[in-house]
Design an enzyme around this catalytic site. Sequence first.
Site, mmCIF file in Angstrom:
data_model
loop_
_atom_site.group_PDB
_atom_site.id
_atom_site.type_symbol
_atom_site.label_atom_id
_atom_site.label_comp_id
_atom_site.label_asym_id
_atom_site.label_seq_id
_atom_site.Cartn_x
_atom_site.Cartn_y
_atom_site.Cartn_z
ATOM 1 N N ASP A 125 6.586 -1.629 2.353
ATOM 2 C CA ASP A 125 5.815 -0.926 1.324
ATOM 3 C C ASP A 125 4.424 -1.535 1.226
ATOM 4 O O ASP A 125 4.204 -2.497 0.477
ATOM 5 C CB ASP A 125 6.556 -1.020 -0.008
ATOM 6 C CG ASP A 125 5.840 -0.290 -1.146
ATOM 7 O OD1 ASP A 125 4.775 0.317 -0.889
ATOM 8 O OD2 ASP A 125 6.344 -0.340 -2.282
ATOM 9 N N GLU A 176 -8.073 2.219 11.904
ATOM 10 C CA GLU A 176 -9.454 1.743 11.958
ATOM 11 C C GLU A 176 -9.749 0.991 13.254
ATOM 12 O O GLU A 176 -9.059 0.007 13.575
ATOM 13 C CB GLU A 176 -9.743 0.835 10.763
ATOM 14 C CG GLU A 176 -11.197 0.413 10.674
ATOM 15 C CD GLU A 176 -11.495 -0.397 9.421
ATOM 16 O OE1 GLU A 176 -12.483 -1.136 9.426
ATOM 17 O OE2 GLU A 176 -10.738 -0.282 8.450
#
Length: 416
Positions: A285, A83
Amino acid sequence: MAIRDSRIPGFYKLPLPARRDEIAARGDLGEDAFQVLDAGGLDRATADRMVENAIGVYALPLGLGLNFRVNGEDYAVPMAVEEPSVIAAASNAARMVRAGGGFHGEADDPIMTAQIELLEVPHATKAEAEILARKDTLLAHANELIPRMVARGGGARDLEVRLPARDQGGDVGRVVVHVHIDCRDAMGANLLNTVAEGMAPTLAALSGGKAGLRILTNLSDKRLVRLRARVPFAALATEATAGEDAAEAIASASRFAEDDAYRAATHNKGIMNGVDAVVIATGNDWRGVEAGAHAFAAASGRYRPLSRWWTDGEGHLQGELVMPLAVGTVGGTLGVHAGARLAQRLLGVDSATTLAVVIGAVGMASNLAALRALATEGIQRGHMACHRRATSEIPLPAETETARPPLRAPSAEATP
């Protein structure tokens, strides 16, 4: 090997090769250290071993969040994100916080929780008593299942029994056992699952029931980070808004998130823009971290913001962030992903708890940048400037040898 000084004015103006040279010099990296990134930090053969049905490698841009000073140390923070404006916004906000002395934070010991569900228990309260009476023996059993972690100073620390609310009224039902394990510098998922599966038969026998699910929980509420920041009003000023007015507007926006779950969701998304980018870059993660963060935000029964900001009456905007962050500096993806290993080298952290504090600081910076933009000029002006640059159809050289136009440093809270 951390970067010695994360304050690098004009870094974004340099062409990409010059940026690499600058960082290599500041971090005592070899000239070829960044070559692993030219293929995304991951070759096809490794990708084929990492996941099933692999057909290639999907890469994300890897940039550096600059200006971060955390507990008196400088960090150039690797951030992998697609982004536009996330890295610029976080770096700009870190510069504002730096003017007030930088971020200060601490992390709990890296305690994760394994859950063992016991079903069809004939007498839940009796089962609870039987299990707790053997706590020491059960913890010793847990440690036998993870000897290498115990050798590194970790291991099982505590055990508790939970009776889910809807089962407390009767004698037959579900019992859940939590085993709390110190994972040291590992994230800990595989360790937790090993313990959960290994202990399930013994716990089922003690309860008179049968084993159900056996897995870690991603609500790692015993593994929290706490960050604080103080920003002088002057550092928050924009061309059109005085620093004190910007600070009051940011504090008002923070109160909005405390009062309204719809606003709190987007407030927390702004935090996770920064958090996820570092978690991904360092081979951790991000899905587990996201799940834990949002579960923690809703743990009171009402979804709440993970950070809050207020003015202190002494010329400063104050902020704090509290959230779970289960990340590691050993094991997992780091063993196979060259890009993740390079990111950890660039960051130069020596423990999972330090990494968690730095990640929390990046999340807090992303949040501050978003609130400042929202409270002053609006979210779109800066974000769309970066978006237009990123999506421009003007072709660029394959290695981006020339510098792109200078970036402003907007918020990146919301994707239009």
